[in-house]
Design a protein around this motif. Structure first.
Motif, PDB file in Angstrom:
ATOM      1  N   SER A   1      16.385  31.081  43.218  1.00 59.16           N
ATOM      2  CA  SER A   1      17.338  31.887  42.453  1.00 59.16           C
ATOM      3  C   SER A   1      16.965  33.365  42.496  1.00 59.16           C
ATOM      4  O   SER A   1      17.839  34.237  42.588  1.00 59.16           O
ATOM      5  CB  SER A   1      17.416  31.397  41.002  1.00 59.16           C
ATOM      6  OG  SER A   1      16.143  31.447  40.392  1.00 59.16           O
ATOM      7  N   ASN A   2      15.660  33.665  42.441  1.00 56.64           N
ATOM      8  CA  ASN A   2      15.207  35.060  42.505  1.00 56.64           C
ATOM      9  C   ASN A   2      15.491  35.653  43.877  1.00 56.64           C
ATOM     10  O   ASN A   2      15.932  36.799  44.000  1.00 56.64           O
ATOM     11  CB  ASN A   2      13.714  35.138  42.183  1.00 56.64           C
ATOM     12  CG  ASN A   2      13.266  36.562  41.877  1.00 56.64           C
ATOM     13  OD1 ASN A   2      14.050  37.505  41.941  1.00 56.64           O
ATOM     14  ND2 ASN A   2      11.996  36.717  41.560  1.00 56.64           N
ATOM     15  N   LEU A   3      15.255  34.872  44.923  1.00 58.19           N
ATOM     16  CA  LEU A   3      15.544  35.342  46.275  1.00 58.19           C
ATOM     17  C   LEU A   3      17.039  35.636  46.425  1.00 58.19           C
ATOM     18  O   LEU A   3      17.430  36.674  46.972  1.00 58.19           O
ATOM     19  CB  LEU A   3      15.108  34.296  47.306  1.00 58.19           C
ATOM     20  CG  LEU A   3      15.403  34.654  48.772  1.00 58.19           C
ATOM     21  CD1 LEU A   3      14.525  35.797  49.242  1.00 58.19           C
ATOM     22  CD2 LEU A   3      15.202  33.438  49.674  1.00 58.19           C
ATOM     23  N   GLU A   4      17.858  34.710  45.942  1.00 52.95           N
ATOM     24  CA  GLU A   4      19.300  34.910  46.036  1.00 52.95           C
ATOM     25  C   GLU A   4      19.722  36.161  45.276  1.00 52.95           C
ATOM     26  O   GLU A   4      20.581  36.927  45.750  1.00 52.95           O
ATOM     27  CB  GLU A   4      20.032  33.689  45.486  1.00 52.95           C
ATOM     28  CG  GLU A   4      21.553  33.793  45.614  1.00 52.95           C
ATOM     29  CD  GLU A   4      22.252  32.583  45.037  1.00 52.95           C
ATOM     30  OE1 GLU A   4      22.857  31.836  45.805  1.00 52.95           O
ATOM     31  OE2 GLU A   4      22.182  32.404  43.807  1.00 52.95           O
ATOM     32  N   ASP A   5      19.124  36.402  44.110  1.00 53.38           N
ATOM     33  CA  ASP A   5      19.475  37.578  43.313  1.00 53.38           C
ATOM     34  C   ASP A   5      19.144  38.866  44.062  1.00 53.38           C
ATOM     35  O   ASP A   5      19.910  39.835  44.020  1.00 53.38           O
ATOM     36  CB  ASP A   5      18.728  37.538  41.976  1.00 53.38           C
ATOM     37  CG  ASP A   5      19.128  38.681  41.060  1.00 53.38           C
ATOM     38  OD1 ASP A   5      20.294  38.716  40.640  1.00 53.38           O
ATOM     39  OD2 ASP A   5      18.276  39.543  40.793  1.00 53.38           O
ATOM     40  N   GLN A   6      18.017  38.867  44.768  1.00 57.38           N
ATOM     41  CA  GLN A   6      17.609  40.046  45.531  1.00 57.38           C
ATOM     42  C   GLN A   6      18.543  40.326  46.709  1.00 57.38           C
ATOM     43  O   GLN A   6      18.669  41.460  47.166  1.00 57.38           O
ATOM     44  CB  GLN A   6      16.178  39.861  46.051  1.00 57.38           C
ATOM     45  CG  GLN A   6      15.117  39.742  44.983  1.00 57.38           C
ATOM     46  CD  GLN A   6      14.877  41.050  44.251  1.00 57.38           C
ATOM     47  OE1 GLN A   6      14.900  42.121  44.849  1.00 57.38           O
ATOM     48  NE2 GLN A   6      14.659  40.978  42.951  1.00 57.38           N
ATOM     49  N   LEU A   7      19.214  39.275  47.201  1.00 56.33           N
ATOM     50  CA  LEU A   7      20.051  39.398  48.399  1.00 56.33           C
ATOM     51  C   LEU A   7      21.526  39.149  48.098  1.00 56.33           C
ATOM     52  O   LEU A   7      22.323  38.984  49.024  1.00 56.33           O
ATOM     53  CB  LEU A   7      19.585  38.401  49.465  1.00 56.33           C
ATOM     54  CG  LEU A   7      18.121  38.473  49.895  1.00 56.33           C
ATOM     55  CD1 LEU A   7      17.791  37.326  50.844  1.00 56.33           C
ATOM     56  CD2 LEU A   7      17.818  39.816  50.553  1.00 56.33           C
ATOM     57  N   LEU A   8      21.881  39.135  46.819  1.00 59.22           N
ATOM     58  CA  LEU A   8      23.207  38.667  46.425  1.00 59.22           C
ATOM     59  C   LEU A   8      24.332  39.460  47.086  1.00 59.22           C
ATOM     60  O   LEU A   8      25.324  38.876  47.550  1.00 59.22           O
ATOM     61  CB  LEU A   8      23.352  38.722  44.904  1.00 59.22           C
ATOM     62  CG  LEU A   8      24.596  38.031  44.330  1.00 59.22           C
ATOM     63  CD1 LEU A   8      24.619  36.557  44.743  1.00 59.22           C
ATOM     64  CD2 LEU A   8      24.619  38.152  42.819  1.00 59.22           C
ATOM     65  N   ASP A   9      24.213  40.772  47.146  1.00 53.81           N
ATOM     66  CA  ASP A   9      25.294  41.556  47.742  1.00 53.81           C
ATOM     67  C   ASP A   9      25.439  41.273  49.226  1.00 53.81           C
ATOM     68  O   ASP A   9      26.553  41.247  49.769  1.00 53.81           O
ATOM     69  CB  ASP A   9      25.079  43.046  47.496  1.00 53.81           C
ATOM     70  CG  ASP A   9      23.785  43.556  48.108  1.00 53.81           C
ATOM     71  OD1 ASP A   9      22.753  42.861  47.964  1.00 53.81           O
ATOM     72  OD2 ASP A   9      23.789  44.638  48.715  1.00 53.81           O
ATOM     73  N   LEU A  10      24.314  41.015  49.919  1.00 48.97           N
ATOM     74  CA  LEU A  10      24.381  40.669  51.339  1.00 48.97           C
ATOM     75  C   LEU A  10      25.053  39.313  51.532  1.00 48.97           C
ATOM     76  O   LEU A  10      25.828  39.125  52.476  1.00 48.97           O
ATOM     77  CB  LEU A  10      22.975  40.643  51.942  1.00 48.97           C
ATOM     78  CG  LEU A  10      22.177  41.949  51.923  1.00 48.97           C
ATOM     79  CD1 LEU A  10      20.814  41.740  52.566  1.00 48.97           C
ATOM     80  CD2 LEU A  10      22.947  43.064  52.625  1.00 48.97           C
ATOM     81  N   ILE A  11      24.751  38.380  50.629  1.00 49.54           N
ATOM     82  CA  ILE A  11      25.350  37.047  50.721  1.00 49.54           C
ATOM     83  C   ILE A  11      26.855  37.116  50.448  1.00 49.54           C
ATOM     84  O   ILE A  11      27.660  36.505  51.155  1.00 49.54           O
ATOM     85  CB  ILE A  11      24.669  36.082  49.734  1.00 49.54           C
ATOM     86  CG1 ILE A  11      23.200  35.871  50.151  1.00 49.54           C
ATOM     87  CG2 ILE A  11      25.403  34.739  49.679  1.00 49.54           C
ATOM     88  CD1 ILE A  11      22.378  35.085  49.148  1.00 49.54           C
TER      89      ILE A  11
ATOM     90  N   ARG B   1      13.993  44.295  51.426  1.00 50.54           N
ATOM     91  CA  ARG B   1      14.054  43.891  50.026  1.00 50.54           C
ATOM     92  C   ARG B   1      12.977  42.883  49.636  1.00 50.54           C
ATOM     93  O   ARG B   1      12.376  42.984  48.572  1.00 50.54           O
ATOM     94  CB  ARG B   1      15.431  43.298  49.715  1.00 50.54           C
ATOM     95  CG  ARG B   1      16.568  44.252  50.060  1.00 50.54           C
ATOM     96  CD  ARG B   1      17.878  43.736  49.575  1.00 50.54           C
ATOM     97  NE  ARG B   1      18.992  44.556  50.015  1.00 50.54           N
ATOM     98  CZ  ARG B   1      20.221  44.452  49.563  1.00 50.54           C
ATOM     99  NH1 ARG B   1      20.500  43.535  48.643  1.00 50.54           N
ATOM    100  NH2 ARG B   1      21.183  45.225  50.021  1.00 50.54           N
ATOM    101  N   VAL B   2      12.767  41.890  50.487  1.00 50.76           N
ATOM    102  CA  VAL B   2      11.849  40.806  50.104  1.00 50.76           C
ATOM    103  C   VAL B   2      10.845  40.501  51.217  1.00 50.76           C
ATOM    104  O   VAL B   2      10.327  39.392  51.309  1.00 50.76           O
ATOM    105  CB  VAL B   2      12.645  39.522  49.745  1.00 50.76           C
ATOM    106  CG1 VAL B   2      13.336  39.676  48.411  1.00 50.76           C
ATOM    107  CG2 VAL B   2      13.643  39.170  50.847  1.00 50.76           C
TER     108      VAL B   2
END
Length: 415
Positions: free
Chosen positions: A191-201, A246-247
């Motif tokens: 969930s943290n990884l997704e949050d860091q990349l949410l706009d890209l996703i 980002r990550v």
């Protein structure tokens, strides 16, 4: 082209066997650029199989069947599809000759039911089975393609690599194949990884990002459909650059490997060595490290000091630190630090990792389940200790503690 996989067999519904064919097919179809939107499992029942065909035909251009091509009465896939398409069943003579020859060589009698493995739908394309007896079938009618494959995984894989592959390529024409790269992360949750990349996703168009979790690790699949591998690599590389910005401090591999493989590679390339001292993890860290072939060159060994007596005798932890009024206790920062320090000196290694904590099911020393201390000692540097408060059952706590330590070790190796 949109596809649906229909696995046929009551044994799948009962959980008697695992449907590994669905995974094999999904990977193959993705490589060809065919989108798999649905997977179904249906028992050996003609009415329910026909219903699955009717549903699948409404939502897919290609229906791929596995199973139900054998010689027994419950092998009904060809019969049901033939009835649904209003086609006759005929004998594929080369397959029939193969079956007869096999029984002749064995000196056994061929029963009538064995003929079923040689039947095919009229005006369809036979798909040769190089690993078994049942002939596969490829047929197209009214804009829908039907591919019938055997159920045994060995036979299915062999057919997918030869005749079925050729038939599928004929159906798709100029569809762009799908190219993917798996990125592996540690020290961060899904969930943290997704949050860091949410706009890209959310903004993804040609290149798609899809995170999925494994216990203690997270994978991110970066995929793109392209005319060639070179074009795909350019687009994937562009996405990976953004992800790393980002990550990147959590990214340990650009391929689908566990972190212990990366640790082994880093230790070997830097000519450094490792040892471990474990209590609550019971040797799990050492087990994962030594699961990597060739790890003996870098991993010198470890001890499981489950009791205070063994911590004292093997690692030299003072009993005054472990027991008695005012003692820090076995589950403490002080004990974890000394376990790692002494293990590194005993083994004369560059690194040593230690674990002490409460994996459950009950508390210990009045300390809660899930409290774990890990320590990382390294030559000519201060020993670092980390307090973890982990959730899950006993096995999950052990695994999560080990994965947390692997992440810290990976960080140290890459600094």
């Amino acid at each position: 082209m949109k596809a649906e996989i229909i696995a046929v067999g009551t044994e799948l519904l009962l959980g008697q066997i695992v449907n590994t064919n669905a995974q094999t097919l999904s990977v193959k179809l993705a490589e060809l650029g065919i989108d798999v939107y649905f997977q179904s499992v249906v028992g050996d029942n003609p009415g329910r199989l026909r219903e699955a065909i009717e549903i699948g035909r409404k939502r897919a251009d290609l229906l791929v069947f596995t199973g139900g091509l054998g010689p027994t009465q419950d092998d009904l896939t060809k019969e049901v599809l033939a009835q649904y398409l209003n086609r006759s069943l005929i004998i594929h003579e080369p397959s029939m000759d193969k079956i007869k020859a096999l029984f002749s060589e064995r000196g056994t009698h061929m029963v009538e039911s064995n003929r079923k493995q040689a039947i095919m739908l009229e005006a369809s394309e036979p798909l040769h089975n190089n690993a078994g007896l049942a002939v596969g079938v490829g047929v197209v009618q009214d804009g829908t393609a039907y591919l019938l494959l055997p159920g045994p995984p060995r036979e299915l894989k062999a057919m997918l690599a030869s005749s079925a592959d050729q038939w599928l390529r004929q159906q798709i024409g100029n569809v762009k194949p799908l190219y993917s790269r798996i990125l592996k992360f540690a020290g961060i949750g899904e969930s943290n990884l997704e949050d860091q990349l949410l706009d890209l996703i959310e903004q993804q168009q040609e290149t798609t990002l899809a995170p999925y979790a494994k216990e203690g690790e997270v994978a991110l699949r970066v995929s793109v459909k392209a005319e060639s591998e070179a074009i795909a690599e350019q687009k994937i590389n562009a996405a990976v650059i953004q992800i790393k910005e980002r990550v990147g401090h959590h990214l340990y591999a650009e391929q689908d490997i566990p972190i212990e493989v990366t640790i082994h590679q880093l230790l070997r390339s830097s000519r450094r060595t490792l040892a471990s001292a474990e209590s609550c993890t019971g040797g799990l860290f050492a087990e994962l490290i030594t699961s990597v072939p060739g790890s003996s060159g870098e991993f010198k060994g470890g001890v499981v000091t489950y009791t205070n007596e063994m911590k004292h005798q093997l690692l030299g932890i003072p009993l005054s630190m472990l027991e008695g009024d005012g003692a820090a206790g076995a589950v403490s920062e002080q004990t974890a630090r000394l376990m790692a320090d002494n293990m590194r000196q005993i083994a004369n290694t560059d690194f040593a990792v230690s674990f002490t904590g409460v994996a459950g099911p009950g508390t210990a020393e009045g300390k809660p389940v899930g409290l774990v201390y890990i320590a990382l000692a390294q030559r000519e540097k201060d020993t670092a200790v980390y307090e973890l408060k982990l959730g899950g059952d006993r096995e999950m706590i052990r695994l999560r503690a080990v994965k947390a330590a692997q992440y810290r070790l990976w960080q140290a190796l890459t600094q």
